[in-house]
Scaffold this motif. Structure first.
Motif, PDB file in Angstrom:
ATOM      1  N   UNK A  91       0.817  -1.312   0.034  1.00  0.00           N
ATOM      2  CA  UNK A  91      -0.040   0.206   0.147  1.00  0.00           C
ATOM      3  C   UNK A  91       0.997   1.281   0.042  1.00  0.00           C
ATOM      4  N   UNK A  92       0.153   2.360   0.344  1.00  0.00           N
ATOM      5  CA  UNK A  92       0.896   3.738   0.273  1.00  0.00           C
ATOM      6  C   UNK A  92       0.623   4.282   1.537  1.00  0.00           C
ATOM      7  N   UNK A  93       1.664   5.142   2.165  1.00  0.00           N
ATOM      8  CA  UNK A  93       1.426   5.976   3.172  1.00  0.00           C
ATOM      9  C   UNK A  93       0.799   7.207   2.884  1.00  0.00           C
ATOM     10  N   UNK A  94       0.624   8.002   3.917  1.00  0.00           N
ATOM     11  CA  UNK A  94       0.049   9.506   3.654  1.00  0.00           C
ATOM     12  C   UNK A  94       0.941  10.486   3.158  1.00  0.00           C
ATOM     13  N   UNK A  95       2.240  10.145   3.047  1.00  0.00           N
ATOM     14  CA  UNK A  95       3.145  10.843   2.045  1.00  0.00           C
ATOM     15  C   UNK A  95       3.443  10.173   0.825  1.00  0.00           C
ATOM     16  N   UNK A  96       2.583   9.244   0.335  1.00  0.00           N
ATOM     17  CA  UNK A  96       2.744   8.754  -1.020  1.00  0.00           C
ATOM     18  C   UNK A  96       3.942   7.580  -1.098  1.00  0.00           C
ATOM     19  N   UNK A  97       4.472   7.244   0.086  1.00  0.00           N
ATOM     20  CA  UNK A  97       5.579   6.394   0.107  1.00  0.00           C
ATOM     21  C   UNK A  97       4.843   4.731   0.064  1.00  0.00           C
ATOM     22  N   UNK A  98       5.410   4.221  -0.802  1.00  0.00           N
ATOM     23  CA  UNK A  98       5.037   2.546  -0.667  1.00  0.00           C
ATOM     24  C   UNK A  98       5.600   1.851   0.202  1.00  0.00           C
ATOM     25  N   UNK A  99       4.960   0.634   0.472  1.00  0.00           N
ATOM     26  CA  UNK A  99       5.560  -0.236   1.596  1.00  0.00           C
ATOM     27  C   UNK A  99       4.934  -1.509   1.314  1.00  0.00           C
ATOM     28  N   UNK A 100       5.539  -2.518   1.949  1.00  0.00           N
ATOM     29  CA  UNK A 100       5.176  -4.017   1.496  1.00  0.00           C
ATOM     30  C   UNK A 100       5.661  -4.750   2.947  1.00  0.00           C
ATOM     31  N   UNK A 101       4.561  -5.640   3.531  1.00  0.00           N
ATOM     32  CA  UNK A 101       4.942  -6.337   4.589  1.00  0.00           C
ATOM     33  C   UNK A 101       4.192  -7.756   4.451  1.00  0.00           C
ATOM     34  N   UNK A 102       4.308  -8.806   5.368  1.00  0.00           N
ATOM     35  CA  UNK A 102       3.901  -9.942   5.340  1.00  0.00           C
ATOM     36  C   UNK A 102       3.098  -9.975   6.626  1.00  0.00           C
ATOM     37  N   UNK A 103       1.752 -10.251   6.446  1.00  0.00           N
ATOM     38  CA  UNK A 103       0.682 -10.392   7.481  1.00  0.00           C
ATOM     39  C   UNK A 103       0.622 -11.804   7.772  1.00  0.00           C
ATOM     40  N   UNK A 104       0.550 -11.941   9.473  1.00  0.00           N
ATOM     41  CA  UNK A 104       0.295 -13.218   9.823  1.00  0.00           C
ATOM     42  C   UNK A 104      -1.125 -13.507   9.688  1.00  0.00           C
ATOM     43  N   UNK A 105      -1.531 -14.611  10.218  1.00  0.00           N
ATOM     44  CA  UNK A 105      -3.221 -14.941  10.131  1.00  0.00           C
ATOM     45  C   UNK A 105      -3.674 -14.131  11.278  1.00  0.00           C
ATOM     46  N   UNK A 106      -4.045 -12.929  10.938  1.00  0.00           N
ATOM     47  CA  UNK A 106      -4.510 -11.847  11.619  1.00  0.00           C
ATOM     48  C   UNK A 106      -6.275 -11.597  11.331  1.00  0.00           C
ATOM     49  N   UNK A 107      -7.117 -12.203  12.154  1.00  0.00           N
ATOM     50  CA  UNK A 107      -8.267 -11.877  11.610  1.00  0.00           C
ATOM     51  C   UNK A 107      -9.257 -10.538  11.979  1.00  0.00           C
ATOM     52  N   UNK A 108      -8.267  -9.880  12.852  1.00  0.00           N
ATOM     53  CA  UNK A 108      -8.600  -8.388  13.215  1.00  0.00           C
ATOM     54  C   UNK A 108      -8.054  -7.105  12.219  1.00  0.00           C
ATOM     55  N   UNK A 109      -7.504  -7.632  11.219  1.00  0.00           N
ATOM     56  CA  UNK A 109      -6.620  -6.758  10.199  1.00  0.00           C
ATOM     57  C   UNK A 109      -7.704  -5.779   9.516  1.00  0.00           C
ATOM     58  N   UNK A 110      -8.787  -6.431   9.144  1.00  0.00           N
ATOM     59  CA  UNK A 110      -9.941  -5.792   8.324  1.00  0.00           C
ATOM     60  C   UNK A 110     -10.618  -4.588   9.276  1.00  0.00           C
ATOM     61  N   UNK A 111     -10.747  -5.488  10.530  1.00  0.00           N
ATOM     62  CA  UNK A 111     -11.636  -4.217  11.462  1.00  0.00           C
ATOM     63  C   UNK A 111     -10.701  -3.054  11.730  1.00  0.00           C
ATOM     64  N   UNK A 112      -9.355  -3.355  12.115  1.00  0.00           N
ATOM     65  CA  UNK A 112      -8.697  -2.321  12.343  1.00  0.00           C
ATOM     66  C   UNK A 112      -8.429  -1.159  11.185  1.00  0.00           C
ATOM     67  N   UNK A 113      -8.043  -1.660   9.941  1.00  0.00           N
ATOM     68  CA  UNK A 113      -8.300  -0.757   8.747  1.00  0.00           C
ATOM     69  C   UNK A 113      -9.618  -0.156   8.619  1.00  0.00           C
TER      70      UNK A 113
END
Length: 648
Positions: A71-93
């Protein structure tokens, strides 16, 4: 001179390009798997940091593909990460108002997976194929070519040799010219039932031109010409040589009619069964295969074997029979006419002065082979070039002849005045005996300048080519051997004898023994031969065999040898005693001029002027303290050299 092949590029450059291609393929293979990871790893962040950014509200939008979150940060910087099996990720976003979307995980195609997995193996197979191909090209240099023939096809585009370049051995050239004619027009001989000869064996001393004749056949015949040395067949493993013989004949059959030249065939063709131990060794296996290929059940039509050796006495009889080597072509040392022709051939590329006469040089070089004459012309050219001359004159040829015959002048040799004087009397004694004893060869030159291994040399040359020696000539040469030692005795006394005449004594003893045991010149022993020169191999060593004689006969042989030696000594002593004044005059002339030719020596013993410019004729040798332990040396062709006493 086989079929012309299409011109190929530089093989070194071709190999370099292949290796560069392999290196580039390796680089591309590595970069294919590494480029994407390097691009993504540059923007990768830990998952914990990603959650902190979400809580802070600095994440602008997110794309979820399986466990990969980009995705992108608010300063338009791109990032990448590996997410574990986190069922609460969508709720947090959603709670933080982050725009997110889901994307199906990309699956690589079957062909890409197959390519990625097979590319390393293909690359390894390609490198192995290239290496094996290179090994097979160089037959015999690697494991795959161990049993391959090392014969090389001779294609002389430059430096082509023909029979016009071969001089002085006309009979041998005519014998081989017939083989060339047969290859060019076999029907001419087949009409009368003639068959092409299987092989020709060139026999002659080293340097007589055997290899040159073979090259001339290649130049004249215009057929494929394979060349190989006898030692190329022999290896430490039994059977390799035989395999190479088979492979050589297979190559020859593909290019028939052709010529195969085997140089130094005695390396593989020695008599079988000589010495102790079994005969099942590598050399005999190779010889057996060669015999079968030359004349066995399968006929090799159109293949002519030309071989060269200077040891025909050690060759196996089966190799020399008709049907294998049908002809034995003797390549002798050239006579005076042949030497003149050979000199003229080698002088073509040398700028000569008007005073150079090839006939005169040929008369002064009896016993020289073709290689010796080529070396003579080369030495003369080098001497002229060293002096800065543009033309090679007769003077350079004379100096080169002395250098080849007697060795190079040792101008830095340190001798005392007494040693120089003793050398002068020694050489004067040799020269005086040769001038007074009937049967000696004419005196050519006498010098007290150290040359080669000798402190002085007396040189006698025959007036014409000699093919045998009479008893009178041999007795004269025995007297000549003792001229130097007896001259020193007459001047310095018996107590002043030194070891310098050891080579004279050896020559005289060997000659007298040959007169008694080989030439039948003793009346008491008769015309019998008491020596056998054949050698046999015993545990790897050559041992001379002699016929067994009784003790009485051996005693009689020693008595006759001593008689011949003492007769020569008596003759030399008589000549020098009766001409002692001439000995003094000749020795004084040698001390003054250091080198005298035959005519100058005759004038010197008469007390006449030798006719040489005093200012230009004197040559200096460094004189001073010191000595030498150089053994006495006899030069080939009739030279007697005075050596310094051993241990002096």
């Amino acid at each position: 001179m086989g079929d012309e092949k299409e011109p190929q590029g530089n093989p070194w450059m071709k190999s370099l390009l292949i290796w560069v291609g392999i290196l580039l393929a390796l680089v591309a293979f590595v970069s294919m798997f590494d480029s994407s990871s390097r691009r993504t790893d540059a923007n990768a962040i830990p998952y914990s940091e990603f959650l902190n950014r979400v809580e802070e509200g600095s994440v602008k939008d997110v794309e979820i593909a399986g466990d990969v979150v980009t995705g992108k940060l608010s300063n338009d910087q791109t990032f990448r990460t590996i997410a574990p099996a986190d069922p609460q990720l969508v709720e947090r976003l959603a709670a933080k108002g982050v725009s997110f979307r889901a994307k199906a995980e990309e699956q690589a195609s079957f062909w890409m997976i197959l390519l990625y997995q097979s590319l390393p193996f293909l690359l390894i197979l390609g490198i192995a194929f290239f290496v094996m191909r290179q090994m097979q090209k160089n037959a015999g240099s690697g494991a795959m070519g161990f049993g391959k023939s090392r014969a090389k096809m001779l294609t002389e585009k430059h430096g082509r040799v023909t029979f016009d370049d071969v001089a002085g051995i006309d009979e041998a050239r005519e014998e081989l010219q017939e083989i060339v004619d047969f290859l060019k027009d076999p029907t001419k001989f087949a009409r009368l039932g003639g068959k092409i000869p299987k092989g020709a064996l060139l026999v002659g001393s080293p340097g007589t031109g055997k290899t040159l004749l073979a090259r001339a056949i290649a130049g004249e015949a215009n057929v494929p010409f394979f060349t190989i040395s006898g030692s190329d067949f022999v290896e430490m493993f039994v059977g390799v040589g035989a395999s190479r013989v088979r492979d050589m004949f297979e190559q020859a059959k593909k290019n028939a009619p052709c010529i195969v030249f085997i140089d130094e065939i005695d390396a593989v063709g020695r008599h079988r069964g000589a010495g102790l131990g079994n005969g099942n060794d590598e050399r005999e296996q190779t010889l057996n295969q060669l015999l079968v290929e030359m004349d066995g059940f399968e006929a090799n039509e159109g293949i002519i074997i030309v071989a060269a050796t200077n040891r025909p006495d050690v060759l196996d009889p089966a190799l020399l029979r008709p049907g294998r080597f049908d002809r034995q072509v003797v390549v002798p040392r050239p006579d005076i006419e042949g030497r003149q022709k050979i000199l003229e051939v080698h002088m073509k590329k040398t700028p000569l002065a008007p005073d150079v006469d090839a006939r005169t040089i040929a008369r002064g070089t009896p016993g020289f082979s073709g290689a010796d004459l080529a070396n003579l012309v080369n030495e003369a050219a080098l001497l002229a070039a060293r002096k800065g001359k543009r033309l090679v004159a007769m003077k350079e040829f004379e100096e080169a002849k002395d250098k080849v015959m007697m060795g190079a002048e040792r101008k830095s040799m340190v001798m005392t005045e007494d040693e120089k004087k003793a050398t002068a009397y020694h050489e004067a004694g040799h020269a005086l005996v040769s001038l007074h004893v009937d049967g000696c060869d004419p005196l050519h030159k006498v010098t007290i300048i150290p040359r080669g291994r000798a402190l002085g040399v007396t040189w006698n040359l025959p007036e014409r080519d000699r093919y045998s020696m009479s008893m009178k000539q041999m007795k004269a040469r025995l007297a000549l051997c003792f001229g130097g030692r007896i001259a020193e005795q007459l001047i310095y006394g018996k107590d002043a004898l030194n070891t310098g005449a050891s080579n004279d004594i050896q020559q005289a003893t060997d000659m007298a023994r040959s007169m008694v045991m080989e030439y039948g010149m003793s009346e008491r022993l008769g015309w019998l031969r008491y020596r056998d020169n054949q050698d046999e191999v015993f545990l790897g060593h050559s041992v001379a065999r002699s016929q067994t004689v009784s003790e009485e006969t051996a005693r009689l042989i020693d008595q006759e040898v001593r008689r011949f030696v003492e007769e020569g000594e008596t003759t030399a002593r008589q000549v020098l005693t009766e001409n002692l004044d001439e000995l003094h005059r000749l020795a004084e002339a040698l001390l003054e001029y250091e080198t005298l030719n035959g005519e100058e020596s005759k004038r010197a013993i008469k007390g006449e002027s030798i006719g040489r410019d005093e200012s230009g004729g004197h040559r200096h040798v460094q004189i001073g303290a010191g000595g030498s332990s150089i053994p006495k040396s006899k030069r080939p062709g009739g030279g007697w050299g005075d050596a310094a006493p051993q241990g002096a």
